[in-house]
Design a protein around this motif. Structure first.
Motif, PDB file in Angstrom:
ATOM      1  N   MET A 128       0.824  -1.206   0.000  1.00  0.00           N
ATOM      2  CA  MET A 128       0.000   0.000   0.000  1.00  0.00           C
ATOM      3  C   MET A 128       0.863   1.265   0.000  1.00  0.00           C
ATOM      4  O   MET A 128       0.493   2.276  -0.610  1.00  0.00           O
ATOM      5  N   TYR A 148       1.892   1.863  -3.541  1.00  0.00           N
ATOM      6  CA  TYR A 148       0.787   2.469  -4.294  1.00  0.00           C
ATOM      7  C   TYR A 148       0.664   3.952  -3.949  1.00  0.00           C
ATOM      8  O   TYR A 148       0.428   4.793  -4.821  1.00  0.00           O
ATOM      9  N   TYR A 196      -6.933  -3.046  -0.520  1.00  0.00           N
ATOM     10  CA  TYR A 196      -6.633  -1.622  -0.350  1.00  0.00           C
ATOM     11  C   TYR A 196      -7.867  -0.872   0.148  1.00  0.00           C
ATOM     12  O   TYR A 196      -7.779  -0.048   1.069  1.00  0.00           O
TER      13      TYR A 196
END
Length: 326
Positions: free
Chosen positions: A135, A138, A292
């Motif tokens: 995460m 990202y 997510y």
């Protein structure tokens, strides 16, 4: 002057261990002047830095440790040196600097005097090591071009840094956003270059680490919004709605009006699927998008804890102490 002479590098860290050693090794061939600022490490960080020939500044514990305070101390050291550089690159001690970035960033700032800072792309070293690292990776994916703000890895024009008096040492999270807001209000432009800049080592493997990081983020939203009411407006609103208002309505629904509880559940469900859909549209595989979206929604609760922590500290007039996650 060359990029090596035009730029100094400030590295900040606290108990980074081998990550710091790897960071410093990636820097020393890029510029002539590197300083490491240590915020009360209890490991051998300072010893390792000195062994590599890096100048060290050790912050005392008379004031709270913050990344902002450390970066300011590093900048002051850089500017105190003979023939101090026109540009200063800030790097977190858990990052590796990409070869070639310094030269391109320096050239951009030299060619465009209206730019206060430039940054580049950051990526995770081990994005597949955990869902939390993934995460983070990202999170680092951001478009290039003119920007509103950036993270702490940035190259700053020394004169612009001095004009806005550097970072606010009382801001314990999102201090980079707060710094960027003041630069833009002073009339400067900021840019993200379409080039690799740093590799980050989040080193997050436990849920409690992620929770602490999200708590710190909520503290940053609330504190920076309190300083600049036009910034982090959406993030703060979502924190309070999803972290406080909806749970309160859900409890009220259970106690006196059950349809209200189901309405709250539907709102959470809609938010989850809307986030997941947006992620899949952006190219995230569906299985990852579901994970997510779950954590993005769950993060509103530690975000709220961070916001409440800031409000309580401000009410009592307490120091804004750092919230560590590793």
């Amino acid at each position: 002057m060359s990029a090596r002479a035009d730029t100094g590098i400030v590295v900040i860290g606290r108990n980074e261990g081998d990550r710091l050693v790897n960071c410093l090794k990636s820097l020393t061939s890029e510029v002539e002047l590197v300083v490491y600022v240590d915020s009360g490490s209890t490991d051998s960080s300072v010893d390792h830095a000195e062994e590599l020939g890096v100048k060290c500044v050790c912050l005392g514990d008379d004031l709270p440790f913050t990344a902002a305070r450390a970066r300011n101390a590093g900048f002051e050291f850089i500017l105190s040196q003979p023939n101090s550089p026109k540009f200063v690159q800030f790097v977190d001690g858990d990052c590796l600097l990409e070869s070639g970035y310094i030269e391109k960033a320096t050239a951009t700032l030299s060619d465009e005097p209206e730019l206060a800072l430039v940054t580049g792309w950051r990526a995770e070293i081990n994005p597949k090591a955990s869902i939390f690292n993934e995460m983070c990776d990202y999170e680092w994916h951001r478009p290039s071009g003119d920007i509103m703000a950036c993270g702490g890895d940035m190259m700053v024009r020394s004169s612009a840094f001095e004009e806005v008096s550097g970072f606010n040492p009382a801001v314990i999270a999102a201090e980079d956003d707060e710094f960027c807001v003041r630069l833009r209000k002073a009339g400067w432009r900021l840019r993200r270059l379409p080039i690799a800049m740093t590799l980050h080592d989040a080193n997050m493997f436990e849920f409690n680490q992620w929770w602490s990081r999200a708590t710190r983020t909520g503290h940053g939203f609330e504190q920076v919004n309190n300083i600049h009411p036009d910034y982090f407006v959406r993030e703060r609103r979502r924190t309070w709605i999803y972290g406080a208002v909806l749970p309160a309505l859900g409890i009220l629904g259970i106690l006196i009006f059950l349809p209200l509880f189901f309405l709250v559940v539907l709102i959470y469900g809609y938010s989850f699927f809307r986030t997941m859909r947006g992620l899949t549209i952006s190219g995230v595989p569906k299985s990852r998008a579901m994970r997510y979206a779950f954590f993005f929604l769950l993060s509103k609760f530690p975000n709220l804890i961070g916001a409440l922590t800031y409000r309580w500290r401000k009410l009592k007039g307490s120091d804004m102490l750092i919230i560590e996650y590793k």
